[in-house]
Design a protein around this motif. Structure first.
Motif: not given
Length: 271
Positions: A16-17, A20, A204, A210, A213-214, A218
């Motif tokens: 999830q990181i 980006t 992103h 947001e 948040d990731r 994560f």
């Protein structure tokens, strides 16, 4: 496999990181002059942010990561892309027991092997598996640097319990003197090592909140920091500190996130 980082990196979902980080990963790899047919080892490869671009240039690539979930994700990405010249397997950068000496023309590790324990062993292993006349290329976050990742790690450390005795911070790989000491211990002469600061960009398609948040949900180090902060009644304080950091570093405007981060690029030539 005695590596305390295994639980850390399997704790979240670094993919999830990683999404980006793809564009900068590709740019970094494309600047390495990779020729078709060479053998590349990507250490601490995650799900393939640099391994996949290297394979796309025609290299035969082995990705090694401590986290079994990231190895599975990498193999799934390679299969979806139809890349027969790329595979991923689980392993520890500080002890590559199943990899023979002089196996690779290029050993690459971008924000990967720096997190492995026993950095002197990491340097020796990277040198051992690199062929004479080959290269080792690392990307390492720099301690105390004012840009994003160094500050995330610094802030997170302030909210988590002290590390165990003997712990060596991963960001010590971002200090040029340490790089020379570690590779010097593996037999590399000082004039065969170069260190230069370069920039990596996180992107992103949404606001920086947001992206934060990731990281909160994560990214192992920030997950641990939030768990400790919550236990100590400091969760809102940590959230506010990181939110201010992400907002201040963002260059993409209110609805898009573009955050550059400085890292130390290390290039080692083996003889």
């Amino acid at each position: 496999m005695n590596n305390q980082n295994k639980a850390l990196w399997e704790k979240g979902d670094f993919t999830q990181i990683a999404v980006t980080m793809r564009e900068s990963g590709q740019q970094l790899v494309e600047g390495l002059g990779i020729a078709a047919g060479i053998d590349v080892l990507d250490l601490g490869c995650g799900d393939g942010t640099t391994a996949i671009p290297a394979a796309a240039l025609g290299a035969n690539v082995l990705g090694v990561d401590i986290a079994s979930n990231l190895v599975a994700a990498g193999n799934a990405r390679a299969a979806a892309a139809g890349m027969a010249n790329l595979r991923f397997q689980e392993g520890d950068a500080s002890g590559l027991a199943d990899i023979a000496d002089d196996s690779f023309d290029l050993v690459l590790s971008v924000f990967g092997a720096m997190f492995a324990p026993r950095p002197m062993d990491v340097a020796r292993e990277m040198v051992r598996v690199t062929r004479p006349g080959g290269r080792i290329v690392m990307g390492n976050w720099i301690p105390g640097d004012p840009t994003l990742v160094a500050q995330i790690l610094k802030i997170s450390a302030a909210y988590t319990p002290p590390p165990p005795e003997g712990f060596i911070s991963p960001v010590t790989w971002g200090i040029e003197g340490n790089v020379h000491e570690r590779f010097g211990g593996a037999g590399i002469a000082p004039d065969r090592i170069s260190c230069t600061p370069e920039t990596y960009v996180f992107r992103h398609a949404g606001p920086p909140s947001e992206l934060l948040d990731r990281f909160r949900m994560f990214y192992g180090p920030t997950m641990n920091a939030f768990a400790a902060a919550q236990a100590n009644g400091r969760e809102e304080e940590l959230q506010a500190e990181l939110a201010a950091l992400f907002a201040a570093q963002n260059q993409g405007g209110p609805d898009r996130t573009v955050i550059p981060a400085t890292f130390l690029k290390v290039v080692v030539h083996t003889d």
